[in-house]
Write a protein that holds these residues in place. Structure first.
Motif, mmCIF file in Angstrom:
data_model
loop_
_atom_site.group_PDB
_atom_site.id
_atom_site.type_symbol
_atom_site.label_atom_id
_atom_site.label_comp_id
_atom_site.label_asym_id
_atom_site.label_seq_id
_atom_site.Cartn_x
_atom_site.Cartn_y
_atom_site.Cartn_z
ATOM 1 N N MET A 120 0.477 -0.951 0.156
ATOM 2 C CA MET A 120 -0.116 0.008 0.143
ATOM 3 C C MET A 120 0.680 1.442 0.298
ATOM 4 N N SER A 121 0.431 1.702 -0.537
ATOM 5 C CA SER A 121 1.825 3.733 -0.945
ATOM 6 C C SER A 121 1.178 4.092 0.175
ATOM 7 N N ASP A 122 2.691 4.786 0.998
ATOM 8 C CA ASP A 122 2.372 6.035 1.577
ATOM 9 C C ASP A 122 1.466 7.248 1.373
ATOM 10 N N ASP A 123 1.110 7.213 -0.112
ATOM 11 C CA ASP A 123 0.753 8.581 -0.809
ATOM 12 C C ASP A 123 -1.173 8.227 -0.401
ATOM 13 N N LEU A 124 -1.959 6.699 -0.297
ATOM 14 C CA LEU A 124 -2.569 6.358 0.490
ATOM 15 C C LEU A 124 -3.046 6.453 1.928
ATOM 16 N N ILE A 125 -4.525 6.975 2.146
ATOM 17 C CA ILE A 125 -4.081 7.250 3.871
ATOM 18 C C ILE A 125 -6.520 6.552 3.271
ATOM 19 N N CYS A 126 -6.271 5.714 4.745
ATOM 20 C CA CYS A 126 -7.562 4.745 4.913
ATOM 21 C C CYS A 126 -8.589 6.062 5.405
ATOM 22 N N VAL A 127 -10.070 6.029 4.406
ATOM 23 C CA VAL A 127 -10.759 6.986 5.116
ATOM 24 C C VAL A 127 -11.549 6.339 5.405
ATOM 25 N N GLY A 128 -12.268 5.210 5.176
ATOM 26 C CA GLY A 128 -13.461 4.075 5.311
ATOM 27 C C GLY A 128 -13.493 3.386 5.079
ATOM 28 N N SER A 129 -14.589 2.428 5.443
ATOM 29 C CA SER A 129 -14.728 1.409 5.575
ATOM 30 C C SER A 129 -15.908 0.948 4.243
ATOM 31 N N ILE A 130 -16.751 -0.254 3.566
ATOM 32 C CA ILE A 130 -17.862 -0.204 3.454
ATOM 33 C C ILE A 130 -18.505 -1.655 4.300
ATOM 34 N N GLY A 131 -19.644 -2.008 4.439
ATOM 35 C CA GLY A 131 -19.546 -2.320 5.972
ATOM 36 C C GLY A 131 -21.143 -3.356 4.655
ATOM 37 N N ASN B 253 -15.814 14.753 0.250
ATOM 38 C CA ASN B 253 -15.155 15.673 -0.157
ATOM 39 C C ASN B 253 -13.950 15.268 -1.129
ATOM 40 N N TYR B 254 -13.656 14.026 -1.041
ATOM 41 C CA TYR B 254 -12.528 12.574 -1.842
ATOM 42 C C TYR B 254 -12.211 11.842 -2.530
ATOM 43 N N ASN B 255 -13.553 12.349 -3.152
ATOM 44 C CA ASN B 255 -13.259 11.463 -3.826
ATOM 45 C C ASN B 255 -12.520 11.537 -5.312
ATOM 46 N N PRO B 256 -12.732 10.976 -5.954
ATOM 47 C CA PRO B 256 -12.451 9.490 -6.062
ATOM 48 C C PRO B 256 -12.125 8.470 -5.020
ATOM 49 N N LEU B 257 -11.967 7.446 -4.134
ATOM 50 C CA LEU B 257 -12.134 6.829 -3.742
ATOM 51 C C LEU B 257 -11.168 5.660 -3.867
ATOM 52 N N VAL B 258 -10.176 5.026 -3.151
ATOM 53 C CA VAL B 258 -9.595 3.884 -3.854
ATOM 54 C C VAL B 258 -9.625 2.593 -2.990
ATOM 55 N N THR B 259 -9.555 0.783 -3.796
ATOM 56 C CA THR B 259 -9.328 0.123 -2.932
ATOM 57 C C THR B 259 -7.896 -0.354 -2.395
ATOM 58 N N GLU B 260 -7.653 -1.222 -1.736
ATOM 59 C CA GLU B 260 -6.284 -1.982 -1.924
ATOM 60 C C GLU B 260 -6.051 -2.669 -3.374
ATOM 61 N N ASP B 261 -6.699 -3.119 -4.570
ATOM 62 C CA ASP B 261 -6.380 -3.001 -5.463
ATOM 63 C C ASP B 261 -6.805 -2.512 -6.136
ATOM 64 N N GLY B 262 -6.374 -1.682 -6.607
ATOM 65 C CA GLY B 262 -6.560 -0.037 -6.920
ATOM 66 C C GLY B 262 -8.129 0.312 -7.913
ATOM 67 N N ARG B 263 -9.324 -0.386 -7.727
ATOM 68 C CA ARG B 263 -10.352 -0.219 -8.158
ATOM 69 C C ARG B 263 -10.665 1.370 -7.524
#
Length: 168
Positions: free
Chosen positions: A1-12, A35-45
């Motif tokens: 996982m890139s240091d450039d990415l910060i986890c901001v949420g999770s899908i329930g 406000n942070y669109n688009p968001l990405v998943t760990e696999d890049g989606r």
């Protein structure tokens, strides 16, 4: 996982039959996640999110490209990340949890206590989970100015003054 990415949420999981999902926001102001669109998943989606409404422990959300309950169910448990550049700059005395994870923890005399594994919050304030070879079970160090007087991100080190007996 890139240091450039910060986890901001999770899908329930799914919410309804049209592909909407339940989303838990990790932002200080939970609605700011939109406000942070688009968001990405760990696999890049990548997903653009639209908040539909508040619900217990989060929001109902529409994700771009997700149009069925089955698609929404398949995303259950996925973490969502924003690019660091999208997030607001923090004051000098505030930190993103991801910046603290992996830092070495030393006491005020310089002796190594361990390494920060995670930052947790069970409702009464943040706790640093500290692990190390000489620690039998993880130690939860209160993340307060008294217990953690110095954080040096450049040196990747935290100076701690833990309550007496915590690391024994």
């Amino acid at each position: 996982m890139s240091d450039d990415l910060i986890c901001v949420g999770s899908i329930g999981g799914s919410f309804g039959v049209r592909g909407d999902v339940r989303l838990k926001s990790f932002c200080a102001e939970p609605s700011d996640i939109a406000n942070y669109n688009p968001l990405v998943t760990e696999d890049g989606r990548s997903f653009a999110i639209t908040l539909i409404g508040p619900m217990k422990s989060g929001y109902s959300v529409r994700l771009s490209g997700v149009s069925s309950k089955e698609d929404a169910d398949a995303l259950s448990g996925e973490k969502l990340f924003a690019r660091r550049a999208q997030l607001p700059a923090l004051p000098d005395d505030e930190y993103y949890h991801t910046d603290l994870e992996g830092l070495e923890v030393v006491d005020t005399g310089g002796a190594v206590l361990g390494t920060v594994k995670t930052v947790q919050n069970h409702g009464a304030g943040d706790l640093l989970e500290v692990i190390g070879p000489q620690i039998k079970t993880a130690v939860l160090l209160p993340f307060t100015l008294a217990a953690v007087p110095t954080i040096d991100l450049a040196a990747k080190r935290i100076v701690a003054d833990p309550p007496e007996g915590l690391f024994e």
